[in-house]
Design a protein around this motif. Structure first.
Motif, PDB file in Angstrom:
ATOM      1  N   GLY A 466      -8.333  10.200   5.106  1.00 57.74           N
ATOM      2  CA  GLY A 466      -8.046  10.024   3.615  1.00 57.74           C
ATOM      3  C   GLY A 466      -6.649  10.294   3.135  1.00 57.74           C
ATOM      4  N   ASP A 467      -5.801  10.546   4.132  1.00 67.09           N
ATOM      5  CA  ASP A 467      -4.354  11.020   3.717  1.00 67.09           C
ATOM      6  C   ASP A 467      -3.834   9.474   3.503  1.00 67.09           C
ATOM      7  OD1 ASP A 467      -1.773  11.681   3.440  1.00 67.09           O
ATOM      8  OD2 ASP A 467      -1.761  12.915   5.159  1.00 67.09           O
ATOM      9  N   LEU A 472      -2.194   2.895   8.850  1.00 69.46           N
ATOM     10  CA  LEU A 472      -2.833   1.689   8.466  1.00 69.46           C
ATOM     11  C   LEU A 472      -2.663   1.556   6.999  1.00 69.46           C
ATOM     12  CD1 LEU A 472      -4.057  -0.336   9.986  1.00 69.46           C
ATOM     13  CD2 LEU A 472      -6.262   0.749   9.740  1.00 69.46           C
ATOM     14  N   LEU A 473      -2.971   2.777   6.010  1.00 74.85           N
ATOM     15  CA  LEU A 473      -2.715   2.469   4.909  1.00 74.85           C
ATOM     16  C   LEU A 473      -1.591   2.315   4.282  1.00 74.85           C
ATOM     17  CD1 LEU A 473      -5.257   5.536   3.801  1.00 74.85           C
ATOM     18  CD2 LEU A 473      -5.657   2.876   3.798  1.00 74.85           C
ATOM     19  N   ARG A 474      -0.532   2.871   4.801  1.00 74.81           N
ATOM     20  CA  ARG A 474       0.749   2.784   4.630  1.00 74.81           C
ATOM     21  C   ARG A 474       1.230   1.197   4.725  1.00 74.81           C
ATOM     22  NH1 ARG A 474       5.399   6.857   6.640  1.00 74.81           N
ATOM     23  NH2 ARG A 474       4.164   6.351   8.535  1.00 74.81           N
ATOM     24  N   GLU A 475       0.989   0.853   5.831  1.00 70.84           N
ATOM     25  CA  GLU A 475       1.033  -0.802   6.154  1.00 70.84           C
ATOM     26  C   GLU A 475       0.440  -1.636   5.183  1.00 70.84           C
ATOM     27  OE1 GLU A 475       0.449  -3.589   9.818  1.00 70.84           O
ATOM     28  OE2 GLU A 475       0.090  -1.638  10.075  1.00 70.84           O
ATOM     29  N   LEU A 476      -1.049  -1.164   4.888  1.00 70.31           N
ATOM     30  CA  LEU A 476      -1.692  -1.966   3.733  1.00 70.31           C
ATOM     31  C   LEU A 476      -0.782  -2.078   2.318  1.00 70.31           C
ATOM     32  CD1 LEU A 476      -4.151  -3.652   3.043  1.00 70.31           C
ATOM     33  CD2 LEU A 476      -5.316  -1.245   2.271  1.00 70.31           C
ATOM     34  N   PHE A 484      -4.416  -2.943  -1.594  1.00 72.98           N
ATOM     35  CA  PHE A 484      -4.452  -1.542  -1.607  1.00 72.98           C
ATOM     36  C   PHE A 484      -4.805  -0.999  -2.995  1.00 72.98           C
ATOM     37  CE2 PHE A 484      -1.967   2.324  -2.428  1.00 72.98           C
ATOM     38  CZ  PHE A 484      -2.343   3.129  -1.389  1.00 72.98           C
ATOM     39  N   HIS A 485      -4.261  -1.479  -3.964  1.00 79.78           N
ATOM     40  CA  HIS A 485      -4.597  -1.087  -5.379  1.00 79.78           C
ATOM     41  C   HIS A 485      -6.167  -1.331  -5.663  1.00 79.78           C
ATOM     42  CE1 HIS A 485      -4.216  -0.299  -9.694  1.00 79.78           C
ATOM     43  NE2 HIS A 485      -4.800  -1.663  -9.761  1.00 79.78           N
ATOM     44  N   HIS A 486      -6.583  -2.607  -5.356  1.00 84.93           N
ATOM     45  CA  HIS A 486      -8.037  -2.910  -5.389  1.00 84.93           C
ATOM     46  C   HIS A 486      -8.922  -1.788  -4.566  1.00 84.93           C
ATOM     47  CE1 HIS A 486     -11.807  -4.986  -4.830  1.00 84.93           C
ATOM     48  NE2 HIS A 486     -11.851  -4.806  -3.537  1.00 84.93           N
ATOM     49  N   SER A 512     -13.646   3.261   1.741  1.00 79.68           N
ATOM     50  CA  SER A 512     -13.278   2.325   0.741  1.00 79.68           C
ATOM     51  C   SER A 512     -11.927   1.937   0.895  1.00 79.68           C
ATOM     52  CB  SER A 512     -13.552   2.744  -0.777  1.00 79.68           C
ATOM     53  OG  SER A 512     -14.945   3.099  -0.834  1.00 79.68           O
ATOM     54  N   TYR A 513     -11.115   3.176   1.302  1.00 85.33           N
ATOM     55  CA  TYR A 513      -9.574   2.766   1.459  1.00 85.33           C
ATOM     56  C   TYR A 513      -9.429   1.704   2.597  1.00 85.33           C
ATOM     57  CZ  TYR A 513      -8.691   7.237  -0.843  1.00 85.33           C
ATOM     58  OH  TYR A 513      -8.315   8.327  -1.735  1.00 85.33           O
TER      59      TYR A 513
END
Length: 689
Positions: A466-467, A472-476, A484-486, A512-513
């Motif tokens: 969740g960080d 992967l989230l930074r790349e998104l 990412f916003h969605h 969800s992330y």
């Protein structure tokens, strides 16, 4: 394909991997669960059966010489029966006999002495008369010999009177003390010979003729006296500390040492055999109960390959530790870590059932230590409560400390009831306190390895995933900022809805992330990332557009595998669209080709199989739909939410999610409230259009 030639003949073997559908259809899950449980039972039983409680040893007896030091394998308290029997024998041998006093004995004896000398004197003088020896014996009731009688006849009357007086005085002294039938004086160390000093040999012989006991042995009174003394002898309770030396090399074994060895079941063939048979029966009964309880209540956990393997490994290390740990360090063993690991890696119900059976299976290895059983039974019950409050590593350490303190108090109370020594109680209590603290620390140390090795999703793993700085989230956020916003908005909606109906809110938010990370492969083909630019779908056929759009679920799974994302989140990636129809591209394709099949424009699925997955599906569709509304009021938002949910129900997308209508209504209210907070109406300032 494998080819083998034998005697000029060619054998061809072809191995084909079954399709997923075939494997699913042919699997008998009851057999799979039973097989896995049998493997687990065999593992535990082999370790327990290899412990010292089940090993035959040679026989030793009293008087044997010890060839090596014999160390106590554990602390025990037992009743030393041979020691008590020895005390009873000492009491019996040292107890004085009870006698009945006969006062007439003294009077009768003196009368007989007087009668003897009167008759003897009558045989002398002028009026003497002769009587034969037999007549003399009869009248004096003595066994006097003829030679002695002739000798006495020759004595002067003065000498005879002096003898009578001396004998009478000695009799009085003897009777004053008391004499038994065995010619032993009562309650004195003096002997009869001491009273006969000064008497002539003839007088001593005559004294013995008339010395009758004035104390007669009372067997009944003596028996009662001995019984009362024996009844006051308590059991001899012996305590042997684990690790202490029972017998040193070269010693000759005593009865007490043999008793201790028998209590341990060491060097006693008969007792050892009885113990082994009893323990085998105990293990057999326990294994049957364990098999059916686990098969009834732990089906999902056992069928999950990664969870089963992790539990198998944890239990193997646990029983091996119990098997090889020294008895005096038993209470220091961080056994609570087993419960923590199973509870965090799998779930609390699984940990509670397994923890109970771990304790029951370990009893033969700890010699059925009642204090150990009671302490850890309470500790495991408390752990079940504490597991619900473990949210991070700090709370895990706190839980370990709380367990340690609880076990410390229990050990003190139990040892008080057992009347243990204060030093022993303090040492064991301190070990229990440290074991609780060590359990929390050991769990924190081992947890990442289990998470990584078996790819198991735990609350701690969720916190890490969740960080938002996760690669992967930074790349998104860089490659597909709209997605990412969605995803952030979907996470907000889903988390609140999950919490409202009692589902796993943290898992729902984190899943969800990641649910749309597959869109990073072709971000410009999704409207939220186009930002007013050219829509590439205008240059593609509907079938190609459909292929690109629907592929983002499978692409997401492949990317997630590369980054080690757990399977539970990967399942959300393919389930959040279910088998939804891409209506826009389907209708567009149908205009050009009326025979086109609807199934060709649906996602491959599967449909959501959990409440969390269904919530994310609904939040994903609703967030995008509400964003397209021109007027965002509570009425319009709720109307749109109900419309989308109704369409999902009609399309049979929620049929496997186990959501009730009551929960769906709660989700609608929650979505409406959250979306109104996101799309709240701002106050227009003067001059603002």
């Amino acid at each position: 394909m494998k080819k083998i030639e034998i005697f000029g003949r060619r054998l061809i073997f072809k191995l084909e991997k079954k399709k997923e559908e075939e494997r699913e259809y042919n699997v008998n899950y009851d057999e799979v669960i039973g097989e896995k449980l049998i493997y687990l039972i065999i593992l535990i039983s082999v370790i327990v059966l290899s412990s010292k409680a089940f090993l035959f040893t040679s026989t030793l007896n009293v008087g044997d010489i010890v060839t090596k030091d014999i160390i106590a394998p554990r602390s025990i308290r037992y009743n030393d029966r041979p020691a008590k029997e020895k005390l009873v024998d000492e009491v019996i041998n040292s107890s004085e006999r009870e006698y009945i006093y006969i006062p007439e004995s003294e009077k009768l004896s003196i009368q007989k002495v007087n009668k003897f000398y009167t008759l003897l004197i009558s045989l002398k003088g002028p009026n003497r008369r002769d009587i034969d020896i037999e007549e003399f014996k009869r009248r004096t009731d003595t066994g006097i010999s003829e030679s002695l009688l002739e000798q006495l006849k020759q004595e002067k009357i003065e000498v005879l009177n002096k003898s009578r007086e001396d004998i009478t005085n000695v009799l009085k002294k003897i009777y004053e003390i008391g004499i038994t039938k065995e010619m032993k004086l009562i309650n004195t160390t003096a002997t009869l010979e001491e009273f006969e000093v000064g008497l002539s040999l003839e007088d001593k012989i005559i004294l013995r003729y008339f010395l009758a006991p004035n104390y007669v042995y009372d067997a009944e009174a003596t028996r009662k006296l001995i019984e009362s003394k024996v009844a006051q002898i308590d059991d001899v309770i012996v305590e042997v500390k684990g690790g202490s030396v029972i017998a040193k090399k070269g010693e000759i074994l005593t009865e007490s040492q043999i008793s201790a060895l028998r209590e341990y079941g060491l060097y006693s063939g008969e007792r050892n055999a009885i113990f082994i048979i009893a323990n085998i029966i105990y293990l057999g009964i326990l294994s049957v109960v364990f098999y059916y309880v686990s098969k009834r209540y732990l089906k999902p956990e056992i069928l999950n390959r990664n969870k089963y393997r992790s539990a198998f490994l944890i239990l193997a290390f646990t029983f091996l530790s119990l098997r090889f740990i020294k008895p005096n360090f038993l209470y220091l063993l961080p056994l609570d870590a087993v419960f923590f690991l199973l509870g965090i890696l799998i779930d609390t119900k699984f940990a509670a059932i397994m923890g109970a059976f771990v304790l029951l299976y370990s009893m033969p290895m700890v010699n059925f230590d009642q204090g150990f059983f009671v302490t850890y039974s309470v500790a495991f019950l408390l752990s079940t409560y504490l597991m619900n409050n473990i949210k991070n590593r700090t709370t895990l350490i706190n839980a370990g400390v709380q367990l340690g303190v609880t076990k410390l108090l229990l050990v003190i109370l139990i040892n008080m009831f057992l009347r243990e020594e204060a030093v022993y109680t303090i040492i064991k209590g301190g070990e229990m306190l440290l074991s609780g603290v060590f359990s929390g620390m050991l769990t924190i140390a081992l947890l990442p390895y289990f998470e990584r090795t078996f790819n198991i999703l735990t609350p701690f793993k969720l916190i890490e995933l969740g960080d938002l700085s996760h690669p992967l989230l930074r790349e998104l956020s860089v490659n597909a900022p709209g997605t990412f916003h969605h995803s952030m908005l979907v996470a907000t909606l889903s988390e609140n809805a999950a919490e409202a109906i009692g589902a796993n809110a943290i898992f729902t938010r984190v899943a969800s992330y990641y649910h749309d990370i597959g869109k990073m492969k072709r971000p410009n083909f999704y409207v939220e990332n186009q930002q007013g630019g050219t829509n590439p779908h205008t240059k593609l056929t509907p079938s190609m557009s459909n292929l690109i759009i629907t592929s983002h679920t499978r692409d997401g799974v492949e990317m997630a595998k590369e980054y080690g994302i757990p399977r539970e989140i990967r399942d959300i990636m393919v389930e959040h669209q279910g088998t939804t129809l891409l209506a826009y591209f389907y209708n567009k394709a149908k205009k050009g080709n009326p025979t086109v099949q609807e199934e060709d424009f649906r996602y491959s699925g599967p449909k959501p199989r959990t409440k969390e997955s269904a919530i994310i599906m609904l939040a994903d569709s609703i967030e995008a739909a509400v964003r397209s509304l021109d007027e965002k009021t509570p009425i319009t938002i709720e109307k749109m939410i109900r419309k989308i949910i109704s369409s999902k129900i009609e399309d049979n997308q929620l049929s496997e999610a186990n959501l009730t209508f009551k929960e769906i209504e709660i989700i609608i209210k929650t979505f409406t409230k959250v979306l109104m907070g996101i799309h709240h109406v701002r106050i227009k300032y003067p001059g603002q259009k």
